[in-house]
Design a protein around this motif. Structure first.
Motif, PDB file in Angstrom:
ATOM      1  N   ARG A  74      17.395 -11.905  26.724  1.00  0.00           N
ATOM      2  CA  ARG A  74      18.086 -11.025  27.559  1.00  0.00           C
ATOM      3  C   ARG A  74      17.097 -10.572  28.800  1.00  0.00           C
ATOM      4  O   ARG A  74      15.857 -10.422  28.477  1.00  0.00           O
ATOM      5  CB  ARG A  74      18.782  -9.828  27.037  1.00  0.00           C
ATOM      6  CG  ARG A  74      18.116  -9.023  26.012  1.00  0.00           C
ATOM      7  CD  ARG A  74      18.648  -7.864  25.131  1.00  0.00           C
ATOM      8  NE  ARG A  74      18.836  -6.889  26.419  1.00  0.00           N
ATOM      9  CZ  ARG A  74      19.592  -5.644  26.072  1.00  0.00           C
ATOM     10  NH1 ARG A  74      19.986  -5.476  24.718  1.00  0.00           N
ATOM     11  NH2 ARG A  74      19.601  -4.866  26.844  1.00  0.00           N
ATOM     12  N   MET A  75      17.573  -9.692  29.757  1.00  0.00           N
ATOM     13  CA  MET A  75      16.862  -9.035  30.776  1.00  0.00           C
ATOM     14  C   MET A  75      15.895  -7.936  30.171  1.00  0.00           C
ATOM     15  O   MET A  75      16.465  -7.230  29.200  1.00  0.00           O
ATOM     16  CB  MET A  75      17.475  -8.561  31.629  1.00  0.00           C
ATOM     17  CG  MET A  75      17.923  -9.679  32.914  1.00  0.00           C
ATOM     18  SD  MET A  75      18.746  -8.711  34.200  1.00  0.00           S
ATOM     19  CE  MET A  75      19.004 -10.171  35.296  1.00  0.00           C
ATOM     20  N   THR A  76      14.795  -7.954  30.376  1.00  0.00           N
ATOM     21  CA  THR A  76      13.860  -6.677  30.117  1.00  0.00           C
ATOM     22  C   THR A  76      14.332  -5.599  30.896  1.00  0.00           C
ATOM     23  O   THR A  76      15.302  -5.787  31.965  1.00  0.00           O
ATOM     24  CB  THR A  76      12.353  -6.973  30.513  1.00  0.00           C
ATOM     25  OG1 THR A  76      12.318  -7.187  31.818  1.00  0.00           O
ATOM     26  CG2 THR A  76      12.046  -8.115  29.541  1.00  0.00           C
ATOM     27  N   SER A  77      13.907  -4.403  30.517  1.00  0.00           N
ATOM     28  CA  SER A  77      14.327  -3.040  31.328  1.00  0.00           C
ATOM     29  C   SER A  77      13.953  -3.228  32.738  1.00  0.00           C
ATOM     30  O   SER A  77      14.662  -2.976  33.521  1.00  0.00           O
ATOM     31  CB  SER A  77      13.526  -2.084  30.615  1.00  0.00           C
ATOM     32  OG  SER A  77      13.742  -0.780  31.341  1.00  0.00           O
ATOM     33  N   GLN A 106      30.628  -6.853  21.361  1.00  0.00           N
ATOM     34  CA  GLN A 106      31.134  -5.915  20.686  1.00  0.00           C
ATOM     35  C   GLN A 106      30.160  -4.671  20.409  1.00  0.00           C
ATOM     36  O   GLN A 106      30.163  -3.610  20.742  1.00  0.00           O
ATOM     37  CB  GLN A 106      31.904  -6.272  19.409  1.00  0.00           C
ATOM     38  CG  GLN A 106      33.163  -6.921  19.255  1.00  0.00           C
ATOM     39  CD  GLN A 106      34.257  -5.911  20.026  1.00  0.00           C
ATOM     40  OE1 GLN A 106      34.177  -4.561  19.852  1.00  0.00           O
ATOM     41  NE2 GLN A 106      35.435  -6.482  20.530  1.00  0.00           N
ATOM     42  N   PHE A 107      29.064  -5.204  19.699  1.00  0.00           N
ATOM     43  CA  PHE A 107      28.038  -4.499  19.279  1.00  0.00           C
ATOM     44  C   PHE A 107      27.088  -5.261  18.097  1.00  0.00           C
ATOM     45  O   PHE A 107      27.364  -6.515  18.143  1.00  0.00           O
ATOM     46  CB  PHE A 107      28.500  -3.122  18.091  1.00  0.00           C
ATOM     47  CG  PHE A 107      27.884  -2.034  18.376  1.00  0.00           C
ATOM     48  CD1 PHE A 107      28.355  -1.262  19.457  1.00  0.00           C
ATOM     49  CD2 PHE A 107      26.863  -1.519  17.631  1.00  0.00           C
ATOM     50  CE1 PHE A 107      27.804  -0.038  19.871  1.00  0.00           C
ATOM     51  CE2 PHE A 107      26.476  -0.362  17.837  1.00  0.00           C
ATOM     52  CZ  PHE A 107      26.976   0.686  19.021  1.00  0.00           C
ATOM     53  N   SER A 108      26.143  -4.755  17.598  1.00  0.00           N
ATOM     54  CA  SER A 108      25.157  -5.362  16.839  1.00  0.00           C
ATOM     55  C   SER A 108      25.307  -5.160  15.427  1.00  0.00           C
ATOM     56  O   SER A 108      26.261  -4.174  14.977  1.00  0.00           O
ATOM     57  CB  SER A 108      23.671  -5.338  17.020  1.00  0.00           C
ATOM     58  OG  SER A 108      23.405  -3.942  16.835  1.00  0.00           O
ATOM     59  N   ARG A 119      20.189 -12.030  17.346  1.00  0.00           N
ATOM     60  CA  ARG A 119      19.343 -11.213  18.525  1.00  0.00           C
ATOM     61  C   ARG A 119      18.314 -12.061  19.030  1.00  0.00           C
ATOM     62  O   ARG A 119      18.083 -12.083  20.266  1.00  0.00           O
ATOM     63  CB  ARG A 119      19.141  -9.846  18.308  1.00  0.00           C
ATOM     64  CG  ARG A 119      18.748  -9.148  19.461  1.00  0.00           C
ATOM     65  CD  ARG A 119      18.404  -7.629  19.169  1.00  0.00           C
ATOM     66  NE  ARG A 119      19.534  -6.819  19.151  1.00  0.00           N
ATOM     67  CZ  ARG A 119      19.439  -5.581  18.947  1.00  0.00           C
ATOM     68  NH1 ARG A 119      18.419  -4.993  18.745  1.00  0.00           N
ATOM     69  NH2 ARG A 119      20.500  -4.558  18.831  1.00  0.00           N
ATOM     70  N   ARG A 155      16.104  -5.447  34.898  1.00  0.00           N
ATOM     71  CA  ARG A 155      17.428  -5.128  34.934  1.00  0.00           C
ATOM     72  C   ARG A 155      17.135  -4.345  36.293  1.00  0.00           C
ATOM     73  O   ARG A 155      18.029  -4.187  37.146  1.00  0.00           O
ATOM     74  CB  ARG A 155      18.090  -4.183  33.939  1.00  0.00           C
ATOM     75  CG  ARG A 155      18.468  -4.978  32.749  1.00  0.00           C
ATOM     76  CD  ARG A 155      19.607  -4.261  31.941  1.00  0.00           C
ATOM     77  NE  ARG A 155      18.773  -3.253  31.293  1.00  0.00           N
ATOM     78  CZ  ARG A 155      17.759  -3.218  30.110  1.00  0.00           C
ATOM     79  NH1 ARG A 155      17.931  -4.401  29.503  1.00  0.00           N
ATOM     80  NH2 ARG A 155      17.350  -2.162  29.704  1.00  0.00           N
ATOM     81  N   GLU A 175      19.062  -9.094  12.709  1.00  0.00           N
ATOM     82  CA  GLU A 175      19.887  -8.465  13.715  1.00  0.00           C
ATOM     83  C   GLU A 175      20.816  -9.584  14.385  1.00  0.00           C
ATOM     84  O   GLU A 175      20.357 -10.566  14.837  1.00  0.00           O
ATOM     85  CB  GLU A 175      19.156  -7.879  14.753  1.00  0.00           C
ATOM     86  CG  GLU A 175      18.249  -6.547  14.347  1.00  0.00           C
ATOM     87  CD  GLU A 175      17.260  -6.143  15.254  1.00  0.00           C
ATOM     88  OE1 GLU A 175      16.723  -6.978  16.229  1.00  0.00           O
ATOM     89  OE2 GLU A 175      16.904  -4.948  15.250  1.00  0.00           O
ATOM     90  N   ASN A 218      22.341 -13.275   6.480  1.00  0.00           N
ATOM     91  CA  ASN A 218      22.647 -14.509   7.078  1.00  0.00           C
ATOM     92  C   ASN A 218      23.595 -14.685   7.962  1.00  0.00           C
ATOM     93  O   ASN A 218      24.545 -13.779   8.132  1.00  0.00           O
ATOM     94  CB  ASN A 218      22.865 -15.608   5.790  1.00  0.00           C
ATOM     95  CG  ASN A 218      23.800 -15.253   4.867  1.00  0.00           C
ATOM     96  OD1 ASN A 218      24.910 -15.025   5.306  1.00  0.00           O
ATOM     97  ND2 ASN A 218      23.412 -15.252   3.777  1.00  0.00           N
ATOM     98  N   ASN A 255      33.725  -5.134  10.336  1.00  0.00           N
ATOM     99  CA  ASN A 255      33.303  -3.897  11.196  1.00  0.00           C
ATOM    100  C   ASN A 255      34.022  -3.581  12.402  1.00  0.00           C
ATOM    101  O   ASN A 255      34.134  -2.368  12.843  1.00  0.00           O
ATOM    102  CB  ASN A 255      31.840  -3.868  11.569  1.00  0.00           C
ATOM    103  CG  ASN A 255      30.946  -3.610  10.326  1.00  0.00           C
ATOM    104  OD1 ASN A 255      31.354  -3.001   9.367  1.00  0.00           O
ATOM    105  ND2 ASN A 255      29.456  -3.345  10.892  1.00  0.00           N
ATOM    106  N   PHE A 256      34.211  -4.833  13.096  1.00  0.00           N
ATOM    107  CA  PHE A 256      34.893  -4.573  14.528  1.00  0.00           C
ATOM    108  C   PHE A 256      36.268  -5.066  14.609  1.00  0.00           C
ATOM    109  O   PHE A 256      36.858  -4.939  15.627  1.00  0.00           O
ATOM    110  CB  PHE A 256      33.989  -5.579  15.484  1.00  0.00           C
ATOM    111  CG  PHE A 256      32.718  -4.867  15.308  1.00  0.00           C
ATOM    112  CD1 PHE A 256      32.406  -3.910  15.856  1.00  0.00           C
ATOM    113  CD2 PHE A 256      31.599  -5.849  14.694  1.00  0.00           C
ATOM    114  CE1 PHE A 256      31.033  -3.308  15.941  1.00  0.00           C
ATOM    115  CE2 PHE A 256      30.355  -5.085  14.749  1.00  0.00           C
ATOM    116  CZ  PHE A 256      30.099  -4.053  15.179  1.00  0.00           C
ATOM    117  N   LEU A 277      23.516  -5.668  11.266  1.00  0.00           N
ATOM    118  CA  LEU A 277      22.419  -6.488  10.362  1.00  0.00           C
ATOM    119  C   LEU A 277      22.990  -6.966   9.205  1.00  0.00           C
ATOM    120  O   LEU A 277      24.242  -6.647   8.651  1.00  0.00           O
ATOM    121  CB  LEU A 277      21.598  -5.186   9.841  1.00  0.00           C
ATOM    122  CG  LEU A 277      20.871  -4.314  10.453  1.00  0.00           C
ATOM    123  CD1 LEU A 277      19.902  -3.396   9.743  1.00  0.00           C
ATOM    124  CD2 LEU A 277      19.941  -5.253  11.591  1.00  0.00           C
TER     125      LEU A 277
END
Lengths: 116, 328
Positions: free
Chosen positions: A63-66, A25-27, A58, A69, A9, A32, A43-44, A29
């Motif tokens: 990043r913060m956890t739920s 933008q987005f993620s 990723r 946040r 990811e 490499n 894609n973007f 798959l």
């Protein structure tokens, strides 16, 4: 490599202009990072103006956890002492002394000073 | 796009849900907050989204595959470039949406491989319109204009969806769909203002697509196919309107345009009922619809076969790419 582990990811970020901040933008798959970058462009960035593109695995993003946040957004009030809003009364004070307020708009306009 | 869900039954066991967490969750979506992939969510929310979004994503790809067949047959270079760009967009939409579905499936240990295998085994459905054959260049226009038009109606209805990643994907998708719609309109307009033969193939195409367009939004109630998730998707603020409301919105927006081009639809009873404030139309054959979504439509097998061939033929690419790139 097993096909089940084939995809990694990546999060995709891009920058539209020199003045613009980098934007998520987005993620996607990809197997490499070379493929990730190439797919990010496909894609973007098919139509968009773009100066730079970043792809970040990723798993390398803390990043913060739920929960974090939720807690963080809860304490985002009562911060007037950190903001100009907390010092807004100065406008009236300066007015009494027949002076203008050096507010953000004024200060950010000081890019040029008079040549001597 | 493709928000119709044919199976409503929940196939995974429900976790024991804490009513307090559930209430907090509902309060958040009622307040217009967005739910993120790692936030707590009820099982039926997660499962409903997985079904909806995996079907949406895979339908983008299943739709792009037959559409790309029109690239070499496009009548001019401009049309070729236009349809190529559209096909590429659809594949891009598929990738965005599969990512959203994959993040939701993670707690079940499922990945993209499962999605593709479920598609090939028939467990993951794709949208009814992509089981249909295309015959003439008019179909390329009809798909862009009316099939994508129907898709735009369903997708814009979810632009405020409570699930953040889907909602963000839809903003991008809908913006690109505007181009698709106009690309379709340009093809249609040229044919509608063209020769007698061009007008004939256009009308013939619309006649063939009409039942599929009515079916696009799914049956009005779960009674027709046994189950439907439209109610739960409305409760959870994923979509705002039910299938029939979306179909009526489609007819509202597009039928006047169809008639303005001098085209007709193959249903003499179609009219707008002022009293009811809605379009009256003959129901399509919902038994046929049930067959289509079981992968027993006119082109279901061929489309899946195309996907399977692509998956098998490209497996060496996946193997080759799975090695680390040698630095230069």
């Amino acid at each position: 490599m097993e096909e089940t582990n084939f995809y990694q990811e990546y999060e995709v970020f891009s920058k539209k202009s020199v003045k613009a901040p980098i934007q998520h933008q987005f993620s996607l798959l990809a197997p490499n990072e070379e493929m990730a970058l190439s797919m990010a462009l496909e894609n973007f960035m098919r139509r968009e103006d773009v100066l730079d593109v970043w792809v970040v695995k990723r798993e390398n993003i803390r990043r913060m956890t739920s929960e974090e946040r939720t807690n963080w957004t809860k304490r985002l009030d009562n911060k007037d002492y950190r903001k100009t809003k907390g010092y807004g009364y100065l406008r009236q004070k300066w007015k009494e002394k027949e002076q203008g307020m050096l507010d953000e708009k004024e200060i950010m306009s000081w890019k040029e000073v008079k040549k001597k | 796009m493709y928000n119709y869900l044919e199976y409503g039954s929940s196939d995974a066991p429900r976790n024991h849900e804490d009513p307090e967490q559930y209430d907090r969750f509902m309060a958040r979506i009622e307040a217009g907050e967005k739910i993120e992939a790692d936030d707590w969510m009820p099982d039926d929310y997660r499962q409903g989204l997985i079904k909806l979004i995996s079907m949406h994503g895979i339908s983008e790809i299943m739709g792009a595959l037959p559409e790309k067949e029109w690239v070499p047959k496009a009548p001019t270079l401009k049309r070729k470039l236009g349809i190529m760009a559209k096909v590429q967009d659809e594949m891009g939409h598929g990738q965005l949406l599969l990512r959203v579905a994959e993040d939701l499936m993670k707690p079940y240990g499922k990945t993209r491989k499962d999605l593709i295998e479920n598609l090939l085994s028939g467990d993951l459905k794709f949208h009814n319109v992509f089981h249909m054959p295309t015959k003439t260049w008019a179909d390329a226009g009809m798909v862009g204009w009316l099939v994508d038009g129907a898709a735009i109606i369903s997708q814009t209805n979810m632009l405020d969806a409570s699930y953040g990643p889907y909602q963000r994907a839809l903003q991008r998708i809908c913006q690109e769909e505007v181009f698709h719609a106009q690309h379709g309109e340009a093809i249609i307009m040229a044919l509608a203002e063209g020769s007698d033969h061009q007008r004939e193939i256009l009308q013939e195409s619309l006649n063939r697509w009409w039942p599929s367009l009515l079916m696009f939004f799914g049956p009005a109630s779960a009674d027709t196919t046994g189950s439907s998730k439209q109610d739960i998707m409305i409760k959870y603020k994923i979509r705002k309107s039910n299938n029939e409301e979306l179909r009526q919105a489609f007819l509202d927006k597009y039928l006047p345009r169809v008639f303005s081009l001098g085209l007709t639809v193959p249903d003499e009873t179609v009219h707008y009922d002022e009293e009811q404030g809605q379009w009256v139309y003959q129901q399509p054959d919902w038994d046929e619809f049930k067959q289509i979504i079981k992968n027993k439509g006119p082109r279901s097998k061929e489309r899946l076969r195309l996907r399977q061939i692509a998956y098998e033929n490209n497996s060496w690419v996946r193997q080759a790419l799975s090695k680390e790139v040698v630095g230069s």
